[in-house]
Enzyme design. Structure first.
Site, PDB file in Angstrom:
ATOM      1  CD1 TRP A 191      55.733  79.136  58.368  1.00 31.99           C
ATOM      2  CD2 TRP A 191      55.454  78.251  56.337  1.00 31.99           C
ATOM      3  NE1 TRP A 191      55.728  80.163  57.465  1.00 31.99           N
ATOM      4  CE2 TRP A 191      55.568  79.642  56.207  1.00 31.99           C
ATOM      5  CE3 TRP A 191      55.271  77.470  55.186  1.00 31.99           C
ATOM      6  CZ2 TRP A 191      55.500  80.283  54.970  1.00 31.99           C
ATOM      7  CZ3 TRP A 191      55.210  78.099  53.965  1.00 31.99           C
ATOM      8  CH2 TRP A 191      55.325  79.487  53.857  1.00 31.99           C
ATOM      9  NE  ARG A 192      53.348  83.086  60.365  1.00 34.64           N
ATOM     10  CZ  ARG A 192      53.058  84.338  60.107  1.00 34.64           C
ATOM     11  NH1 ARG A 192      51.798  84.747  60.131  1.00 34.64           N
ATOM     12  NH2 ARG A 192      54.015  85.192  59.827  1.00 34.64           N
TER      13      ARG A 192
ATOM     14  CD  GLU B 268      61.606  81.508  59.286  1.00 33.18           C
ATOM     15  OE1 GLU B 268      62.201  82.200  58.442  1.00 33.18           O
ATOM     16  OE2 GLU B 268      60.532  81.870  59.805  1.00 33.18           O
TER      17      GLU B 268
ATOM     18  CD  GLN C  68      68.828  85.530  49.473  1.00 32.71           C
ATOM     19  OE1 GLN C  68      68.489  86.443  48.727  1.00 32.71           O
ATOM     20  NE2 GLN C  68      69.863  85.628  50.252  1.00 32.71           N
ATOM     21  CB  THR C  69      62.303  81.650  48.305  1.00 30.38           C
ATOM     22  OG1 THR C  69      63.647  81.271  47.999  1.00 30.38           O
ATOM     23  CG2 THR C  69      61.385  81.014  47.292  1.00 30.38           C
TER      24      THR C  69
ATOM     25  CE1 TYR D 115      64.232  86.202  59.966  1.00 31.68           C
ATOM     26  CE2 TYR D 115      64.659  84.238  58.654  1.00 31.68           C
ATOM     27  CZ  TYR D 115      63.781  85.119  59.235  1.00 31.68           C
ATOM     28  OH  TYR D 115      62.441  84.915  59.109  1.00 31.68           O
TER      29      TYR D 115
ATOM     30  CG  ASP E  49      62.463  89.194  57.710  1.00 31.05           C
ATOM     31  OD1 ASP E  49      62.212  90.325  58.198  1.00 31.05           O
ATOM     32  OD2 ASP E  49      61.571  88.439  57.294  1.00 31.05           O
TER      33      ASP E  49
END
Ligand code: SF4
Length: 339
Positions: free
Chosen positions: A19-20, A37, A42-43, A120, A138
């Site tokens: 994704w970057r 995001e 939480q993953t 966030y 985060d």
């Protein structure tokens, strides 16, 4: 203060993630940043990668996702956990199409108004996709900032993070902080010898990096118990949809009792001869831990609430992890049932 050495380090060591964009390149599409995001909440990165790639291939734009069938999205999300995120994902995609003509807004304030986009996530999208110098905090960043300033109180982190965020390359800076926390300034045994901001770090100077962030004692999670019912008939098992507003809402699942202190066989979906397995399946949710006993029965394909799902295609049912565990336990034991 730290932006220059940190960005120089990021230029050499940035993690390559689907994704970057590479350091210094044009920013990635807001849709990809948002999708990643939300999935990363939480993953772990490793768990998210295949889901992100599948979602992007299946729904390549926010318009495509907004038009998706709810059940198909919930099934595609199965196994990633925290299923309210999937429901918010759809609600957010539809809000972007309906209220913003299919374009994500670029400011933290407007992003915050979208479903499932909190402090966030809005800051991450604004900085990474729109180059807004928003403070992205985060768990990883919180740890790095706590150590840099040897903060006794985590409530001071946000203010310090905002003061550090540079006006130039804020997206790369945010991702550099995330990478530093994930790969160098790790919770245990941080690799301070390799750290690009070591000379600015107060916790390093004190010789006690692992003492930060200061930990508060955690209250133990409440325990609940329940029973999952595996009704098997003619190579099929009875599955139901969880009620929309409940935990794991909208997901396919095994029928269960209520979850509490004393689950009851009276909640069984069919009146038949149930056998309770010895060992329950344990699953820890965010707010409680569940011991789920398994009741199994061989029965007939009667008309009842739910659907009779082919057992040899159980992997395609999109069961959430807790029910996947229960199904595996039941299948291992169903073989012992008398026909
Ligand atoms: Fe973290 Fe060590 Fe770097 Fe300080 S010097 S930021 S503790 S890795």
């Amino acid at each position: 203060m730290i932006a220059e050495p940190l960005l120089a380090w990021y230029d050499r060591h940035a993690r390559v993630l689907p994704w970057r964009s590479p350091p210094g390149a044009a920013p990635p599409a807001p849709y990809a940043v948002w999708l990643s995001e939300v999935m990363l909440q939480q993953t772990t990165v490793a768990a998210v990668k295949p889901y992100f790639e599948r979602f992007l291939a299946r729904w390549p734009s926010v318009q495509a996702l907004a038009a998706a069938d709810d059940a198909e999205v919930m099934t595609a999300w199965a196994g990633l956990g925290y299923y309210s995120r999937a429901r918010n994902l759809l609600a957010c995609a539809r809000a972007v199409v309906r209220e913003h003509g299919g374009q994500f807004p670029g400011s933290v304030g407007a992003l915050r108004k979208l479903p499932g986009v909190g402090e966030y996530t809005s800051a991450a999208i604004a900085s990474i996709a729109f180059a807004e110098p928003a403070a992205v905090v985060d768990g990883n960043v919180e740890r790095v900032i706590s150590r840099l300033f040897a903060l006794a109180d985590k409530r001071d982190v946000r203010e310090r993070a905002a003061a550090l965020t540079p006006p130039e390359r804020p997206g790369d800076y945010a991702q550099a902080m995330m990478d530093l926390g994930a790969t160098i300034c790790t919770p245990r045994r941080p690799a301070c010898a390799l750290c690009p901001v070591q000379s600015n770090c107060r916790a390093f100077a004190l010789g006690t990096p692992e003492a930060f962030p200061v930990k508060l004692a955690k209250a133990p999670k409440p325990e609940r118990r329940g029973i999952a019912f595996w009704a098997e008939a003619d190579g099929h098992v009875l599955l139901v949809r969880r009620p929309a507003k409940r935990l794991l809402g909208g997901m396919r699942a095994l029928p269960t009792s209520a979850w509490g202190e004393a689950p009851s066989m009276d909640d069984a979906p069919l009146a038949t001869d149930w056998r309770l397995l010895d060992a329950p399946v344990r699953h820890v949710f965010t707010h409680f831990a569940l011991d789920l006993s398994i009741a199994i029965a061989l029965t007939e394909r009667v008309n009842t609430d739910g659907e009779w799902w082919p057992i040899d295609r159980i992997a395609e049912a999109g069961l959430p992890t807790v029910f996947d565990k229960a199904a595996r336990a039941a299948m291992a034991s169903a073989m012992d049932l008398p026909c």
